[in-house]
Design a protein around this motif. Structure first.
Motif, PDB file in Angstrom:
ATOM      1  N   GLN A  89      29.396  -6.460 113.299  1.00  0.00           N
ATOM      2  CA  GLN A  89      28.078  -6.697 112.710  1.00  0.00           C
ATOM      3  C   GLN A  89      27.259  -7.573 113.660  1.00  0.00           C
ATOM      4  OE1 GLN A  89      27.813  -4.366 109.932  1.00  0.00           O
ATOM      5  NE2 GLN A  89      26.674  -6.059 109.077  1.00  0.00           N
ATOM      6  N   ILE A  90      26.038  -7.176 113.931  1.00  0.00           N
ATOM      7  CA  ILE A  90      25.137  -7.990 114.736  1.00  0.00           C
ATOM      8  C   ILE A  90      24.096  -8.603 113.813  1.00  0.00           C
ATOM      9  CG2 ILE A  90      23.775  -5.931 115.322  1.00  0.00           C
ATOM     10  CD1 ILE A  90      22.947  -7.359 117.907  1.00  0.00           C
ATOM     11  N   GLN A  91      23.910  -9.905 113.948  1.00  0.00           N
ATOM     12  CA  GLN A  91      22.907 -10.624 113.149  1.00  0.00           C
ATOM     13  C   GLN A  91      21.892 -11.219 114.115  1.00  0.00           C
ATOM     14  OE1 GLN A  91      23.742 -14.428 110.898  1.00  0.00           O
ATOM     15  NE2 GLN A  91      23.375 -13.057 109.155  1.00  0.00           N
ATOM     16  N   ALA A  92      20.671 -10.698 114.063  1.00  0.00           N
ATOM     17  CA  ALA A  92      19.627 -11.102 115.001  1.00  0.00           C
ATOM     18  C   ALA A  92      18.691 -12.111 114.349  1.00  0.00           C
ATOM     19  CB  ALA A  92      18.837  -9.879 115.463  1.00  0.00           C
ATOM     20  N   GLN A  93      18.324 -13.120 115.099  1.00  0.00           N
ATOM     21  CA  GLN A  93      17.360 -14.119 114.650  1.00  0.00           C
ATOM     22  C   GLN A  93      16.042 -13.852 115.375  1.00  0.00           C
ATOM     23  OE1 GLN A  93      19.004 -18.013 115.280  1.00  0.00           O
ATOM     24  NE2 GLN A  93      20.826 -17.618 114.037  1.00  0.00           N
ATOM     25  N   LEU A  94      15.043 -13.406 114.636  1.00  0.00           N
ATOM     26  CA  LEU A  94      13.763 -13.041 115.227  1.00  0.00           C
ATOM     27  C   LEU A  94      12.899 -14.279 115.462  1.00  0.00           C
ATOM     28  CD1 LEU A  94      12.985  -9.874 113.074  1.00  0.00           C
ATOM     29  CD2 LEU A  94      14.303 -10.049 115.191  1.00  0.00           C
ATOM     30  N   ALA A  95      11.888 -14.118 116.316  1.00  0.00           N
ATOM     31  CA  ALA A  95      11.008 -15.240 116.639  1.00  0.00           C
ATOM     32  C   ALA A  95      10.263 -15.744 115.408  1.00  0.00           C
ATOM     33  CB  ALA A  95      10.018 -14.817 117.721  1.00  0.00           C
ATOM     34  N   SER A  96      10.063 -14.862 114.424  1.00  0.00           N
ATOM     35  CA  SER A  96       9.366 -15.253 113.199  1.00  0.00           C
ATOM     36  C   SER A  96      10.227 -16.121 112.290  1.00  0.00           C
ATOM     37  CB  SER A  96       8.929 -14.002 112.437  1.00  0.00           C
ATOM     38  OG  SER A  96      10.058 -13.236 112.049  1.00  0.00           O
ATOM     39  N   GLY A  97      11.499 -16.264 112.634  1.00  0.00           N
ATOM     40  CA  GLY A  97      12.419 -17.018 111.795  1.00  0.00           C
ATOM     41  C   GLY A  97      13.223 -16.140 110.872  1.00  0.00           C
ATOM     42  N   GLU A  98      12.872 -14.863 110.787  1.00  0.00           N
ATOM     43  CA  GLU A  98      13.595 -13.918 109.929  1.00  0.00           C
ATOM     44  C   GLU A  98      14.926 -13.542 110.561  1.00  0.00           C
ATOM     45  OE1 GLU A  98      12.964  -9.477 107.915  1.00  0.00           O
ATOM     46  OE2 GLU A  98      11.458 -10.338 109.264  1.00  0.00           O
ATOM     47  N   THR A  99      15.925 -13.339 109.732  1.00  0.00           N
ATOM     48  CA  THR A  99      17.247 -12.915 110.194  1.00  0.00           C
ATOM     49  C   THR A  99      17.532 -11.515 109.679  1.00  0.00           C
ATOM     50  OG1 THR A  99      18.087 -15.181 110.214  1.00  0.00           O
ATOM     51  CG2 THR A  99      19.715 -13.424 110.166  1.00  0.00           C
ATOM     52  N   ARG A 100      17.940 -10.640 110.580  1.00  0.00           N
ATOM     53  CA  ARG A 100      18.307  -9.269 110.198  1.00  0.00           C
ATOM     54  C   ARG A 100      19.689  -8.949 110.747  1.00  0.00           C
ATOM     55  NH1 ARG A 100      12.994  -5.309 110.630  1.00  0.00           N
ATOM     56  NH2 ARG A 100      11.432  -6.787 109.841  1.00  0.00           N
TER      57      ARG A 100
END
Length: 330
Positions: A89-100
């Motif tokens: 599983q990859i969990q990405a932290q976006l620049a907006s602060g959102e995590t997907r």
């Protein structure tokens, strides 16, 4: 979100391209922060090991790639991913602060680890193959003549013991029999009552045990709030729940907005061959069956197709998966 590792063009052992596509967004990601977690709930570390402690990777220099953002990765990431058979599983932290987060897809048939480079480029060197040592004939064991057994010692003749007078035996036996009969009668009439414990002396029955307290490690909705995400998922994985119980736990995690728990339990069981859970996971992303929730906000046809394909790897004749996969690929 769709995350996929594809080969470089031309293919280069040890190197690949990580493609990230955000559903409903066309923004190019210039950098990416993410963690990688396998089915055993271990995270990939910078040195290629897997450990329970999360480790954050950062990639820079994003470029347009396959309608998403591409990042070049090297052996530090690619080699341990190819060496592991576990789903990641990859969990990405976006620049907006959102995590997907989503399941990382690898095109394994087209990817090569750094070990595939070989050692043929340096023609000036030489190598000596390890050859087995020549077989040596085993030396025969020395044959020694058997020593003659020592002669048996001559035993001194024994003198015969004098025979006892057996005429007293019947008398002694009769006396003993009378004594035994008398002792038995005495026990019957006098000691029988004392040998049996009275009702007052009988041991009391053990008191009923207190109601068992619920185990804090049980995989149940009641423990969602009291455990960390990692501990809860590990407990559920170890208890090997059936499909019905697991789907109830996943639904409870979704209701509690414990999205990481729901996605990890989905991915672990689906990858482990549970077709019911895999179909349910695919439906979370399938535009036809998608129901918006905090954990699955928008449909994702590519991810749905991936999990339908996972179902068919375990159950090739599954009509639901075959039909939906065919329609999603049109």
């Amino acid at each position: 979100m769709l995350a996929k590792i594809l080969p470089c063009q031309p293919a280069e052992p040890g190197f690949a391209q990580l493609m990230i596509r955000l559903r409903g967004e066309d923004t190019l990601l210039s950098n990416l922060n993410f963690t990688l977690c396998n089915n055993e709930q271990n995270y990939l570390q910078h040195d290629g090991r897997w450990s329970p402690a999360p480790h954050l990777f950062t990639l820079n220099g994003g470029y347009l790639f396959n309608n998403g953002s591409g990042f070049r990765i090297g052996p530090a990431l690619l080699d341990p991913l190819l060496a592991s058979a576990s789903q990641v599983q990859i969990q990405a932290q976006l620049a907006s602060g959102e995590t997907r987060s989503t399941t990382l897809q690898l095109v394994r048939d087209e990817l090569f680890s750094s070990g595939a480079r070989g050692q043929t480029a340096n023609y000036g060197s030489s190598s000596v193959a390890d050859s087995p040592l020549p077989a040596t004939e085993s030396e025969p064991f020395p044959v020694t003549a058997a020593e003659p057994a020592p002669p048996e010692p001559i035993r001194a003749p024994t003198t015969a013991r004098p025979k006892r007078n057996s005429s007293l035996f019947p008398i002694i036996a009769a006396v003993l029999l009378v004594v035994l009969i008398a002792a038995g009668a005495l026990w019957w009439f006098m000691g029988r009552d004392s040998a049996t414990p009275s009702a007052a002396e009988k041991p009391e029955a053990p008191a009923a045990s207190a109601a068992a307290k619920p185990d804090a490690n049980v995989c149940s909705p009641a423990n969602l709030a009291s455990q960390s995400e990692l501990d809860f998922v590990q407990n559920c994985v170890q208890q090997k729940l059936d499909s019905d119980k697991l789907l109830l736990i996943i639904q409870a995690a979704k209701d509690a907005k414990q999205c990481g728990v729901a996605q990890r339990l989905y991915a672990h069981s689906a990858q482990g061959g549970d077709t019911r859970v895999a179909l349910a996971y695919a439906a979370e992303y399938d535009p036809q069956d998608h129901k918006p929730s905090e954990c699955f906000k928008t449909p994702d046809p590519d991810t749905a197709a991936y999990w339908y394909d996972t179902v068919l790897q375990t159950d090739p004749e599954n009509q639901k998966a075959k039909q939906r996969l065919e329609e999603l690929r049109k």
